[in-house]
Design a protein around this motif. Structure first.
Motif, PDB file in Angstrom:
ATOM      1  N   PRO A 128     -47.928 -20.282  -1.474  1.00  0.00           N
ATOM      2  CA  PRO A 128     -46.543 -20.582  -1.808  1.00  0.00           C
ATOM      3  C   PRO A 128     -45.568 -19.773  -0.968  1.00  0.00           C
ATOM      4  O   PRO A 128     -45.858 -18.646  -0.576  1.00  0.00           O
ATOM      5  CB  PRO A 128     -46.443 -20.190  -3.276  1.00  0.00           C
ATOM      6  N   GLU A 129     -44.451 -20.362  -0.687  1.00  0.00           N
ATOM      7  CA  GLU A 129     -43.371 -19.681   0.002  1.00  0.00           C
ATOM      8  C   GLU A 129     -42.238 -19.566  -0.998  1.00  0.00           C
ATOM      9  O   GLU A 129     -41.820 -20.553  -1.582  1.00  0.00           O
ATOM     10  CB  GLU A 129     -42.921 -20.516   1.194  1.00  0.00           C
ATOM     11  N   VAL A 130     -41.774 -18.357  -1.204  1.00  0.00           N
ATOM     12  CA  VAL A 130     -40.680 -18.163  -2.148  1.00  0.00           C
ATOM     13  C   VAL A 130     -39.393 -18.571  -1.466  1.00  0.00           C
ATOM     14  O   VAL A 130     -39.040 -18.057  -0.418  1.00  0.00           O
ATOM     15  CB  VAL A 130     -40.605 -16.700  -2.614  1.00  0.00           C
ATOM     16  N   VAL A 131     -38.691 -19.530  -2.058  1.00  0.00           N
ATOM     17  CA  VAL A 131     -37.426 -19.988  -1.510  1.00  0.00           C
ATOM     18  C   VAL A 131     -36.306 -19.087  -2.019  1.00  0.00           C
ATOM     19  O   VAL A 131     -35.455 -18.655  -1.265  1.00  0.00           O
ATOM     20  CB  VAL A 131     -37.167 -21.461  -1.900  1.00  0.00           C
ATOM     21  N   VAL A 132     -36.335 -18.795  -3.320  1.00  0.00           N
ATOM     22  CA  VAL A 132     -35.338 -17.935  -3.941  1.00  0.00           C
ATOM     23  C   VAL A 132     -36.072 -17.042  -4.920  1.00  0.00           C
ATOM     24  O   VAL A 132     -36.903 -17.511  -5.686  1.00  0.00           O
ATOM     25  CB  VAL A 132     -34.282 -18.757  -4.722  1.00  0.00           C
ATOM     26  N   GLY A 133     -35.798 -15.766  -4.910  1.00  0.00           N
ATOM     27  CA  GLY A 133     -36.393 -14.911  -5.934  1.00  0.00           C
ATOM     28  C   GLY A 133     -37.314 -13.856  -5.394  1.00  0.00           C
ATOM     29  O   GLY A 133     -37.099 -13.296  -4.332  1.00  0.00           O
ATOM     30  N   ALA A 134     -38.383 -13.602  -6.124  1.00  0.00           N
ATOM     31  CA  ALA A 134     -39.295 -12.501  -5.864  1.00  0.00           C
ATOM     32  C   ALA A 134     -40.125 -12.716  -4.603  1.00  0.00           C
ATOM     33  O   ALA A 134     -40.288 -13.830  -4.143  1.00  0.00           O
ATOM     34  CB  ALA A 134     -40.218 -12.327  -7.065  1.00  0.00           C
ATOM     35  N   PRO A 135     -40.684 -11.633  -4.049  1.00  0.00           N
ATOM     36  CA  PRO A 135     -41.571 -11.759  -2.894  1.00  0.00           C
ATOM     37  C   PRO A 135     -42.804 -12.603  -3.237  1.00  0.00           C
ATOM     38  O   PRO A 135     -43.216 -12.672  -4.392  1.00  0.00           O
ATOM     39  CB  PRO A 135     -41.988 -10.324  -2.594  1.00  0.00           C
ATOM     40  N   ALA A 136     -43.407 -13.225  -2.219  1.00  0.00           N
ATOM     41  CA  ALA A 136     -44.554 -14.110  -2.438  1.00  0.00           C
ATOM     42  C   ALA A 136     -45.701 -13.412  -3.145  1.00  0.00           C
ATOM     43  O   ALA A 136     -46.466 -14.039  -3.848  1.00  0.00           O
ATOM     44  CB  ALA A 136     -45.025 -14.695  -1.106  1.00  0.00           C
ATOM     45  N   GLU A 148     -46.308 -26.213  -0.250  1.00  0.00           N
ATOM     46  CA  GLU A 148     -46.171 -27.265   0.744  1.00  0.00           C
ATOM     47  C   GLU A 148     -44.740 -27.778   0.641  1.00  0.00           C
ATOM     48  O   GLU A 148     -43.813 -27.007   0.823  1.00  0.00           O
ATOM     49  CB  GLU A 148     -47.250 -28.336   0.556  1.00  0.00           C
ATOM     50  N   ASP A 149     -44.528 -29.057   0.316  1.00  0.00           N
ATOM     51  CA  ASP A 149     -43.162 -29.580   0.204  1.00  0.00           C
ATOM     52  C   ASP A 149     -42.704 -29.720  -1.246  1.00  0.00           C
ATOM     53  O   ASP A 149     -41.660 -30.297  -1.510  1.00  0.00           O
ATOM     54  CB  ASP A 149     -43.053 -30.924   0.923  1.00  0.00           C
ATOM     55  N   LEU A 150     -43.465 -29.176  -2.187  1.00  0.00           N
ATOM     56  CA  LEU A 150     -43.144 -29.281  -3.612  1.00  0.00           C
ATOM     57  C   LEU A 150     -42.447 -28.009  -4.097  1.00  0.00           C
ATOM     58  O   LEU A 150     -42.994 -26.917  -3.967  1.00  0.00           O
ATOM     59  CB  LEU A 150     -44.430 -29.501  -4.426  1.00  0.00           C
ATOM     60  N   LYS A 151     -41.248 -28.168  -4.654  1.00  0.00           N
ATOM     61  CA  LYS A 151     -40.533 -27.041  -5.246  1.00  0.00           C
ATOM     62  C   LYS A 151     -40.934 -26.896  -6.705  1.00  0.00           C
ATOM     63  O   LYS A 151     -41.003 -27.888  -7.433  1.00  0.00           O
ATOM     64  CB  LYS A 151     -39.021 -27.252  -5.172  1.00  0.00           C
ATOM     65  N   VAL A 152     -41.214 -25.655  -7.111  1.00  0.00           N
ATOM     66  CA  VAL A 152     -41.580 -25.360  -8.492  1.00  0.00           C
ATOM     67  C   VAL A 152     -40.571 -24.351  -9.026  1.00  0.00           C
ATOM     68  O   VAL A 152     -40.367 -23.288  -8.428  1.00  0.00           O
ATOM     69  CB  VAL A 152     -43.017 -24.799  -8.586  1.00  0.00           C
ATOM     70  N   PHE A 153     -39.937 -24.688 -10.150  1.00  0.00           N
ATOM     71  CA  PHE A 153     -38.938 -23.838 -10.780  1.00  0.00           C
ATOM     72  C   PHE A 153     -39.579 -23.101 -11.953  1.00  0.00           C
ATOM     73  O   PHE A 153     -40.215 -23.730 -12.800  1.00  0.00           O
ATOM     74  CB  PHE A 153     -37.763 -24.668 -11.299  1.00  0.00           C
ATOM     75  N   VAL A 154     -39.395 -21.782 -11.997  1.00  0.00           N
ATOM     76  CA  VAL A 154     -39.928 -20.967 -13.094  1.00  0.00           C
ATOM     77  C   VAL A 154     -38.817 -20.034 -13.563  1.00  0.00           C
ATOM     78  O   VAL A 154     -38.260 -19.284 -12.766  1.00  0.00           O
ATOM     79  CB  VAL A 154     -41.150 -20.134 -12.646  1.00  0.00           C
ATOM     80  N   ASP A 155     -38.504 -20.087 -14.870  1.00  0.00           N
ATOM     81  CA  ASP A 155     -37.484 -19.181 -15.395  1.00  0.00           C
ATOM     82  C   ASP A 155     -38.085 -17.782 -15.563  1.00  0.00           C
ATOM     83  O   ASP A 155     -39.301 -17.614 -15.617  1.00  0.00           O
ATOM     84  CB  ASP A 155     -36.918 -19.697 -16.719  1.00  0.00           C
TER      85      ASP A 155
END
Length: 126
Positions: free
Chosen positions: A8-16, A77-84
């Motif tokens: 996974p690549e972190v787009v916003v938030g914590a380090p990978a 990959e190209d799928l964004k996953v949102f986690v609160d």
């Protein structure tokens, strides 16, 4: 179950290195397949933990059109996953897989932090 091919690549938030959840290639492919049938196509998948069930907590998955203010956004990959932020605490080192058997098909959560589950397997406690 192989998760080595998906980083996974972190787009916003914590380090990978602190990504709370990992999706297997089978899970990513199934989510993409389901998303493609939605109109309009969602921006990503929300994975969370909610209160309820026999043991106290349940996993939740839903499609979202955008991330929330308190979300971390991870890219598989190209799928964004949102986690609160709250769910991330309970999803630490959790792997989501998609499994098909003769009896059933569905998403399976493997979470090392889980201490016990209910008899039907739909809820857990930590």
């Amino acid at each position: 179950m192989s998760t080595a091919t998906v980083t996974p690549e972190v787009v916003v938030g914590a380090p990978a290195s602190t990504t709370p959840v990992t999706l297997t290639p089978a899970a990513i492919n199934k989510v993409r397949e389901i998303m493609a049938t939605q109109s309009p196509v969602p921006a990503g998948l929300r994975i969370g933990v909610v209160g309820g069930g026999c043991s106290g907590f349940q996993y939740s998955m839903s499609f979202e059109n955008q991330s929330g203010m308190m979300d971390k956004v991870y890219k598989f990959e190209d799928l964004k996953v949102f986690v609160d932020a709250t769910s991330a605490m309970y999803l630490s080192n959790c792997t989501v897989d998609y499994v098909e058997t003769l009896e059933a098909a569905g998403f399976k959560f493997e979470n090392a932090a889980v201490k016990s589950t209910c008899g039907c397997g739909s809820s857990f406690s930590v």
